[in-house]
Design an enzyme around this catalytic site. Structure first.
Site, PDB file in Angstrom:
ATOM      1  N   SER B  46       0.863  -1.172   0.000  1.00 23.01           N
ATOM      2  CA  SER B  46       0.000   0.000   0.000  1.00 23.01           C
ATOM      3  C   SER B  46       0.903   1.226   0.000  1.00 23.01           C
ATOM      4  CB  SER B  46      -0.921   0.000   1.222  1.00 23.01           C
ATOM      5  OG  SER B  46      -2.006   0.871   0.995  1.00 23.01           O
ATOM      6  N   GLU B  47       0.607   2.184  -0.889  1.00 19.43           N
ATOM      7  CA  GLU B  47       1.572   3.248  -1.149  1.00 19.43           C
ATOM      8  C   GLU B  47       1.790   4.193   0.020  1.00 19.43           C
ATOM      9  OE1 GLU B  47      -1.190   2.677  -2.887  1.00 19.43           O
ATOM     10  OE2 GLU B  47      -2.272   4.530  -3.382  1.00 19.43           O
ATOM     11  N   ASN B  48       0.941   4.146   1.037  1.00 16.55           N
ATOM     12  CA  ASN B  48       1.188   4.982   2.212  1.00 16.55           C
ATOM     13  C   ASN B  48       2.316   4.421   3.073  1.00 16.55           C
ATOM     14  OD1 ASN B  48      -0.748   2.891   2.814  1.00 16.55           O
ATOM     15  ND2 ASN B  48      -0.983   3.825   4.824  1.00 16.55           N
ATOM     16  N   SER B  88       8.371   4.047  -0.665  1.00 15.19           N
ATOM     17  CA  SER B  88       7.201   3.382  -1.225  1.00 15.19           C
ATOM     18  C   SER B  88       7.116   3.596  -2.736  1.00 15.19           C
ATOM     19  CB  SER B  88       5.938   3.924  -0.554  1.00 15.19           C
ATOM     20  OG  SER B  88       4.799   3.274  -1.058  1.00 15.19           O
TER      21      SER B  88
END
Lengths: 233, 218
Positions: B46-48, B88
């Site tokens: 997840s890009e966070n 990320s």
């Protein structure tokens, strides 16, 4: 050891002025500098340029600064959770620069790392690329993005020491490390402030050299935007 | 019968391969994690800033410091890791993620995608979508074939502001599985009970039909 500790929130935000550029760490409401945002919203500082991945929600996070119309421009990647933001943007009261999330992270990192600009494939062929230099590398078009810096960067960590070293918890890390690097004055608030020497030097996420002021935060709400659970079976 | 959102997610889950690192977008893509085929190991990014995402937490075990890119509370699995946003997107731009699944408002027959803005109406922002589509080798779009007004979302040219150009490889809709090829949308599979004619009628862009089109097996 250079002691970065400040004892009060007033000392932490000392020197903020109208028209300054501020960075705020956080993703949604996760890992946002709650204490600094509250103090700024209670101050008279206005006409700010705010760089933050998101813009908070109507009554929390950066929404507090928007409500009081302290922000003239937002630089963000996603602002979907804030009705007041949308209203100010569509009415033209608020200037908004929407940029791809990875480019936002890298522009902050570059700002702190002494890299004035870089090429990225993100946004090529879209309105994000308008007016930007395009160059091909390995047959792929890339656009030139510039570094971002801020007069103040406000970041939040889980633990920190008096030397300004920071450790984040879970996904509350997000933009905080890059923004800590890109602030002329970086103000870190932490849930647990410990004396220098107590943190393992091998496990520090943000070295204290990037932090000018650190303080023990208080009364963290840590609101959850989308509480999702599964049933116990 | 046309598929529902769960049907679309189940069909996309068949595209997962052992050893894949996968980024799932918000909405239908998130559901894909519930239907990982037997015997396959994948990790969700997840890009966070998390790799090794697990299911939603049990009630009472939510942690405000542990969310996905949709701001939903999550858990982590063994081997999980947290990282900052620059790292990320290094994973994403650096092509370390093998599959990206995301939603769309429009896709063109050139593989262009629009999913972030409706001028004058919706201004939410692109989030990480532009970085994801610019760099992923393998992008699958999960969406309904038509919009709420019944208009095709598979177009000759996108009418909305673009998120990325010539990047979509495959599309799974409630009606069909399609591949983006040089000359248009190549029809690969039909949803159970859906006729080729129905798909043709719902597709504004060029639809390429070669031979008998099999039904999806879910």
């Amino acid at each position: 050891m250079i002691n970065k500790e400040v004892k009060s929130i007033e000392d932490a935000i000392k020197g903020v002025e109208n028209n300054m550029t501020f960075m705020f760490g956080g993703f949604g409401l996760c890992g946002i500098p709650e204490n600094a945002i509250k103090a700024l919203s209670e101050s008279s500082v206005t006409s700010l340029i705010c760089i933050s991945n998101n813009a908070g929600i109507d009554d929390f996070g950066l929404g507090l600064l928007l409500q009081k119309k302290q922000v003239k421009k937002m630089i963000s990647s996603y602002v979907g959770e804030n009705a007041e933001f949308e209203r100010q943007m569509l009415s033209g009261e608020l200037e908004v620069d929407l940029i791809p999330q990875g480019s936002l992270a890298e522009r902050c990192r570059a700002g702190g790392a002494g890299i004035p600009a870089f090429f990225t494939p993100a946004g090529y062929g879209t309105e994000v690329a308008e007016g930007k230099e395009v160059r091909e590398f390995n047959g792929q078009p890339h656009i030139l993005e510039s570094a971002l810096e801020a007069d103040f960067a406000f970041v939040k960590a889980w633990k920190g020491d008096t030397a300004g070293n920071l450790i984040y918890k879970g996904t509350a890390r997000n933009f905080n490390p890059m923004m800590a690097m890109a602030g002329k004055i970086t103000v870190a608030e932490v849930e647990h402030l410990v004396p220098a020497g107590e943190l393992d030097p091998a496990n520090i996420h943000t070295p204290g050299i990037f932090v000018q002021r650190i303080f023990q935060g208080r009364d963290y709400e840590k609101r959850i935007e989308q509480r999702t659970v599964r049933n116990k079976k | 019968m046309a598929l529902d959102k769960i049907g679309i997610a189940k069909r996309i889950a068949q595209e997962l391969k052992d050893g894949y690192y996968v980024n799932l977008g918000i909405g239908i893509p998130t559901l894909v994690a519930n239907y990982i085929p037997e015997g396959i190991n994948v990790e969700f990014q997840s890009e966070n800033g998390v790799l090794g995402m697990g299911p939603f937490p049990f009630e009472g075990e939510e942690d405000a410091d542990l969310i996905n890119a949709g701001k939903q509370t999550i858990t982590t699995l063994d081997g999980a890791v947290f990282f900052d946003s620059a790292t990320s997107f290094s994973m994403i731009r650096g092509r370390h993620v093998q599959l990206t699944v995301l939603g769309a408002m429009e896709v063109s027959e050139q593989g262009d995608i629009a999913n972030w803005k409706i001028p004058g109406k919706m201004v939410k922002g692109m989030g990480g979508a532009m970085d994801l589509v610019a760099s992923a080798d393998n992008i699958i779009v999960a969406m309904m074939h038509t919009n709420k007004r019944g208009e095709s979302k598979l177009l000759k040219k996108c009418s909305l502001p673009l998120t990325g150009v010539a990047c979509v490889k495959k599309i799974v809709t409630n009606l069909a599985v399609l591949e983006v090829v040089a000359k248009g949308f190549k029809l690969l599979e039909r949803a159970p009970g859906v006729k080729v004619e129905d798909i043709q009628n719902a597709t504004e862009g060029k639809l390429i039909i070669e031979g008998d089109i099999p039904e999806m097996v879910l």
